[in-house]
Design a protein around this motif. Structure first.
Motif, PDB file in Angstrom:
ATOM      1  N   ALA A   9      -0.572  -8.607  -1.988  1.00 58.99           N
ATOM      2  CA  ALA A   9      -2.011  -8.359  -3.689  1.00 58.99           C
ATOM      3  C   ALA A   9      -1.438  -6.452  -3.293  1.00 58.99           C
ATOM      4  O   ALA A   9      -1.301  -6.435  -4.879  1.00 58.99           O
ATOM      5  CB  ALA A   9      -3.321  -8.282  -3.586  1.00 58.99           C
ATOM      6  N   ILE A  10      -1.181  -5.848  -2.485  1.00 52.33           N
ATOM      7  CA  ILE A  10      -0.624  -4.397  -2.310  1.00 52.33           C
ATOM      8  C   ILE A  10       0.531  -4.066  -2.680  1.00 52.33           C
ATOM      9  O   ILE A  10       1.037  -3.165  -3.161  1.00 52.33           O
ATOM     10  CB  ILE A  10      -1.211  -3.913  -0.648  1.00 52.33           C
ATOM     11  CG1 ILE A  10      -2.424  -3.740  -0.510  1.00 52.33           C
ATOM     12  CG2 ILE A  10      -0.432  -2.174  -1.083  1.00 52.33           C
ATOM     13  CD1 ILE A  10      -3.596  -3.720   1.119  1.00 52.33           C
ATOM     14  N   VAL A  12       2.634  -6.050  -4.729  1.00 50.13           N
ATOM     15  CA  VAL A  12       2.938  -6.217  -6.293  1.00 50.13           C
ATOM     16  C   VAL A  12       2.432  -4.426  -6.731  1.00 50.13           C
ATOM     17  O   VAL A  12       2.979  -4.234  -7.444  1.00 50.13           O
ATOM     18  CB  VAL A  12       1.924  -7.802  -6.303  1.00 50.13           C
ATOM     19  CG1 VAL A  12       1.813  -7.536  -8.227  1.00 50.13           C
ATOM     20  CG2 VAL A  12       2.470  -8.640  -5.743  1.00 50.13           C
ATOM     21  N   SER A  13       1.415  -4.628  -6.489  1.00 49.77           N
ATOM     22  CA  SER A  13       0.588  -3.221  -7.238  1.00 49.77           C
ATOM     23  C   SER A  13       1.160  -2.005  -6.487  1.00 49.77           C
ATOM     24  O   SER A  13       1.512  -1.330  -7.790  1.00 49.77           O
ATOM     25  CB  SER A  13      -0.949  -3.008  -6.465  1.00 49.77           C
ATOM     26  OG  SER A  13      -1.321  -1.478  -6.613  1.00 49.77           O
ATOM     27  N   SER A  14       1.887  -2.325  -5.997  1.00 48.22           N
ATOM     28  CA  SER A  14       2.816  -1.071  -5.375  1.00 48.22           C
ATOM     29  C   SER A  14       4.181  -0.794  -5.979  1.00 48.22           C
ATOM     30  O   SER A  14       4.615  -0.346  -7.374  1.00 48.22           O
ATOM     31  CB  SER A  14       3.325  -0.862  -3.757  1.00 48.22           C
ATOM     32  OG  SER A  14       2.149  -0.736  -2.823  1.00 48.22           O
ATOM     33  N   ASN A  16       4.873  -2.928  -8.418  1.00 47.94           N
ATOM     34  CA  ASN A  16       3.904  -2.282 -10.281  1.00 47.94           C
ATOM     35  C   ASN A  16       3.845  -1.043 -10.845  1.00 47.94           C
ATOM     36  O   ASN A  16       4.717  -0.884 -11.135  1.00 47.94           O
ATOM     37  CB  ASN A  16       3.439  -3.594 -10.573  1.00 47.94           C
ATOM     38  CG  ASN A  16       3.671  -4.937 -10.938  1.00 47.94           C
ATOM     39  OD1 ASN A  16       4.570  -5.078 -10.755  1.00 47.94           O
ATOM     40  ND2 ASN A  16       2.514  -5.465 -10.808  1.00 47.94           N
ATOM     41  N   MET A  17       3.212  -0.322  -9.751  1.00 45.84           N
ATOM     42  CA  MET A  17       3.397   1.241  -9.816  1.00 45.84           C
ATOM     43  C   MET A  17       4.591   2.299  -9.898  1.00 45.84           C
ATOM     44  O   MET A  17       4.286   2.845 -10.991  1.00 45.84           O
ATOM     45  CB  MET A  17       2.069   1.462  -9.083  1.00 45.84           C
ATOM     46  CG  MET A  17       2.307   3.140  -9.488  1.00 45.84           C
ATOM     47  SD  MET A  17       1.699   4.177  -8.031  1.00 45.84           S
ATOM     48  CE  MET A  17       2.645   3.820  -6.502  1.00 45.84           C
ATOM     49  N   ARG A  20       6.151   0.882 -12.916  1.00 42.96           N
ATOM     50  CA  ARG A  20       5.925   1.413 -14.736  1.00 42.96           C
ATOM     51  C   ARG A  20       6.218   2.581 -14.902  1.00 42.96           C
ATOM     52  O   ARG A  20       6.180   3.686 -15.642  1.00 42.96           O
ATOM     53  CB  ARG A  20       4.450   0.972 -14.477  1.00 42.96           C
ATOM     54  CG  ARG A  20       3.526   1.771 -15.746  1.00 42.96           C
ATOM     55  CD  ARG A  20       1.929   1.415 -15.148  1.00 42.96           C
ATOM     56  NE  ARG A  20       1.619   2.367 -14.098  1.00 42.96           N
ATOM     57  CZ  ARG A  20       1.324   2.337 -13.326  1.00 42.96           C
ATOM     58  NH1 ARG A  20       0.855   0.648 -13.008  1.00 42.96           N
ATOM     59  NH2 ARG A  20       0.944   3.027 -12.353  1.00 42.96           N
ATOM     60  N   TYR A  50       2.711 -14.710  -7.155  1.00 39.55           N
ATOM     61  CA  TYR A  50       3.549 -13.985  -8.159  1.00 39.55           C
ATOM     62  C   TYR A  50       4.942 -14.158  -8.683  1.00 39.55           C
ATOM     63  O   TYR A  50       5.778 -14.717  -8.224  1.00 39.55           O
ATOM     64  CB  TYR A  50       3.090 -12.251  -7.307  1.00 39.55           C
ATOM     65  CG  TYR A  50       1.911 -12.058  -7.015  1.00 39.55           C
ATOM     66  CD1 TYR A  50       0.971 -11.205  -8.239  1.00 39.55           C
ATOM     67  CD2 TYR A  50       2.288 -12.348  -5.999  1.00 39.55           C
ATOM     68  CE1 TYR A  50      -0.340 -11.254  -7.720  1.00 39.55           C
ATOM     69  CE2 TYR A  50       0.336 -11.886  -5.586  1.00 39.55           C
ATOM     70  CZ  TYR A  50       0.231 -11.159  -6.508  1.00 39.55           C
ATOM     71  OH  TYR A  50      -1.807 -10.771  -6.129  1.00 39.55           O
ATOM     72  N   GLN A  58       7.579  -6.301 -14.365  1.00 38.71           N
ATOM     73  CA  GLN A  58       6.613  -6.089 -13.684  1.00 38.71           C
ATOM     74  C   GLN A  58       6.755  -7.584 -13.444  1.00 38.71           C
ATOM     75  O   GLN A  58       6.934  -8.755 -12.979  1.00 38.71           O
ATOM     76  CB  GLN A  58       5.438  -6.092 -14.125  1.00 38.71           C
ATOM     77  CG  GLN A  58       4.633  -6.868 -15.316  1.00 38.71           C
ATOM     78  CD  GLN A  58       3.691  -6.240 -15.988  1.00 38.71           C
ATOM     79  OE1 GLN A  58       2.661  -5.507 -14.835  1.00 38.71           O
ATOM     80  NE2 GLN A  58       3.621  -6.563 -16.873  1.00 38.71           N
ATOM     81  N   ARG A  60       3.923 -10.579 -12.162  1.00 39.82           N
ATOM     82  CA  ARG A  60       2.612 -11.058 -12.767  1.00 39.82           C
ATOM     83  C   ARG A  60       1.930 -12.269 -12.019  1.00 39.82           C
ATOM     84  O   ARG A  60       2.610 -12.921 -11.247  1.00 39.82           O
ATOM     85  CB  ARG A  60       3.443 -11.488 -14.402  1.00 39.82           C
ATOM     86  CG  ARG A  60       3.706 -10.163 -15.171  1.00 39.82           C
ATOM     87  CD  ARG A  60       3.391 -10.760 -16.287  1.00 39.82           C
ATOM     88  NE  ARG A  60       2.673 -11.450 -17.247  1.00 39.82           N
ATOM     89  CZ  ARG A  60       1.320 -10.391 -17.640  1.00 39.82           C
ATOM     90  NH1 ARG A  60       1.126  -9.541 -17.798  1.00 39.82           N
ATOM     91  NH2 ARG A  60       0.983 -11.309 -18.385  1.00 39.82           N
TER      92      ARG A  60
END
Length: 67
Positions: A9-10, A12-14, A16-17, A20, A50, A58, A60
């Protein structure tokens, strides 16, 4: 950040950030900057629920509807 996190989860967040915010123009360039293989990253995240959407640039949750 000197490395990409391992927790899905971390991670993916990193990722994607970074994508983006335009820090990297592609998943491949981001992976090479952190000495990671893009296909291995996709496989690892697929195993954890994911999927990479090239059209949305990204990761998802698997099964999410693309808009």
């Amino acid at each position: 950040m000197d490395f990409l996190p391992h927790a899905p989860a971390i991670l993916v967040s990193s990722v994607n950030m970074y994508l983006r915010d335009g820090m990297y123009d592609s998943l491949e360039s981001l992976c090479y900057a952190y000495n990671r293989d893009p296909e291995e990253l996709k496989k690892y995240l697929a195993e954890n629920g994911y999927t990479y959407s090239a059209s949305q640039h990204q990761f998802r949750p698997t099964g999410a509807v693309e808009q």
